[in-house]
Scaffold this active site. Structure first.
Site, PDB file in Angstrom:
ATOM      1  N   ALA A  45     -24.244 -42.091  16.389  1.00 28.45           N
ATOM      2  CA  ALA A  45     -23.101 -42.084  15.486  1.00 28.45           C
ATOM      3  C   ALA A  45     -23.477 -41.294  14.242  1.00 28.45           C
ATOM      4  O   ALA A  45     -24.631 -41.278  13.836  1.00 28.45           O
ATOM      5  CB  ALA A  45     -22.722 -43.520  15.116  1.00 28.45           C
ATOM      6  N   THR A  46     -22.484 -40.650  13.643  1.00 26.96           N
ATOM      7  CA  THR A  46     -22.821 -39.738  12.553  1.00 26.96           C
ATOM      8  C   THR A  46     -22.313 -40.212  11.183  1.00 26.96           C
ATOM      9  O   THR A  46     -22.786 -41.217  10.691  1.00 26.96           O
ATOM     10  CB  THR A  46     -22.354 -38.315  12.884  1.00 26.96           C
ATOM     11  OG1 THR A  46     -20.995 -38.353  13.349  1.00 26.96           O
ATOM     12  CG2 THR A  46     -23.206 -37.718  13.984  1.00 26.96           C
ATOM     13  N   THR A  47     -21.366 -39.552  10.560  1.00 30.32           N
ATOM     14  CA  THR A  47     -21.187 -39.634   9.100  1.00 30.32           C
ATOM     15  C   THR A  47     -20.318 -40.794   8.614  1.00 30.32           C
ATOM     16  O   THR A  47     -19.205 -41.002   9.105  1.00 30.32           O
ATOM     17  CB  THR A  47     -20.610 -38.305   8.588  1.00 30.32           C
ATOM     18  OG1 THR A  47     -21.434 -37.237   9.076  1.00 30.32           O
ATOM     19  CG2 THR A  47     -20.583 -38.260   7.084  1.00 30.32           C
TER      20      THR A  47
END
Length: 246
Positions: free
Chosen positions: A30-32
């Site tokens: 998962a990123t930002t």
């Protein structure tokens, strides 16, 4: 902090070093995530993209959750570990409230989350790491706070904004530029969306709003009155307004 910890372990106790200290390339990540204070609370937003290496694995992931009625948690890193951590945190807060008849203090919640992160240190040292971003408001005082963490469980209070994940360097620049202590929730949501758009422009791991596919960041607001998830229809209108300004 992570690099210095690894260097210390390598020097003092090399026998304790795991075989893998580089990020794994075969796990969904998962990123930002962003968090931004405004006059009455905090806005937390998360993009919807998850990646495996340089491949987009999902465009529908939710990475921001209500931890309880007055706090939020967002997660970045290995998706399975991150989301399990967020869910376990919410369950622990609910269990405490049922047993004690009251919520943990905001600092108590932040410390409990730090302990959960610390419990995953063994995985993190093998490249299977996840870190949260935590924000909440104390109902009685309406005091809003944001906390970030490192993989060792270190807890750090942030003043007015923070971002984690691959797009965070770009999002932070926008959050810093647009933050205002007098901002309304509407203005803070717009600033958070702009930060996500700017991060997506520079970081392949971050997804910006996509009106054609109907995909938008997940956005929550927490104030002294509680947690609210912002409807996608509202996010779509705000994104259209931002696009109209450029």
């Amino acid at each position: 902090m992570e690099a210095s910890f690894v260097a210390h372990l390598q020097q003092q106790h090399p026998e304790l070093m795991p075989r893998h200290t580089e990020p794994r390339q075969d796990l969904m990540e998962a990123t930002t995530i962003t968090a931004l204070k405004f006059a009455d609370g905090v806005v937390m937003a998360g993009d919807r993209r998850a990646t495996i290496g340089n491949r987009i694995a999902s465009s529908h992931m939710e990475k921001v959750f209500a931890a309880d009625s007055h706090s939020l948690v967002g997660v970045a890193g290995v998706a399975g570990v991150a989301i399990d951590m967020a869910r376990l945190f919410a369950v622990e807060l609910e269990h405490y409230e049922k047993l004690e008849g009251t919520q943990l203090s905001l600092l108590g919640k932040a410390n409990r989350l730090a302990a959960l992160v610390r419990g995953h240190l063994g995985h993190a040292m093998q490249g299977i790491s996840a870190v949260p971003l935590f924000a909440g408001v104390t109902p009685a005082t309406r005091d809003a706070r944001i906390f970030s963490y490192d993989i060792t469980g270190g807890r750090f209070e942030e003043r007015n904004w923070q971002s984690i994940g691959s797009g965070s360097p770009y999002a932070l620049t926008t959050l810093k530029r647009l933050w205002s202590p007098e901002a309304t929730s509407h203005q803070a949501i717009e600033a958070s969306l702009q930060a996500m758009i700017d991060a997506a422009d520079a970081d392949a791991g971050t997804a910006g709003p996509d009106p054609l596919k109907g995909l938008y960041p997940v956005v929550y607001v927490v104030t002294g009155d509680g947690v609210t998830k912002i409807a996608e229809s509202v996010i779509a209108e705000l994104v259209a307004g931002l696009e109209g300004k450029h």
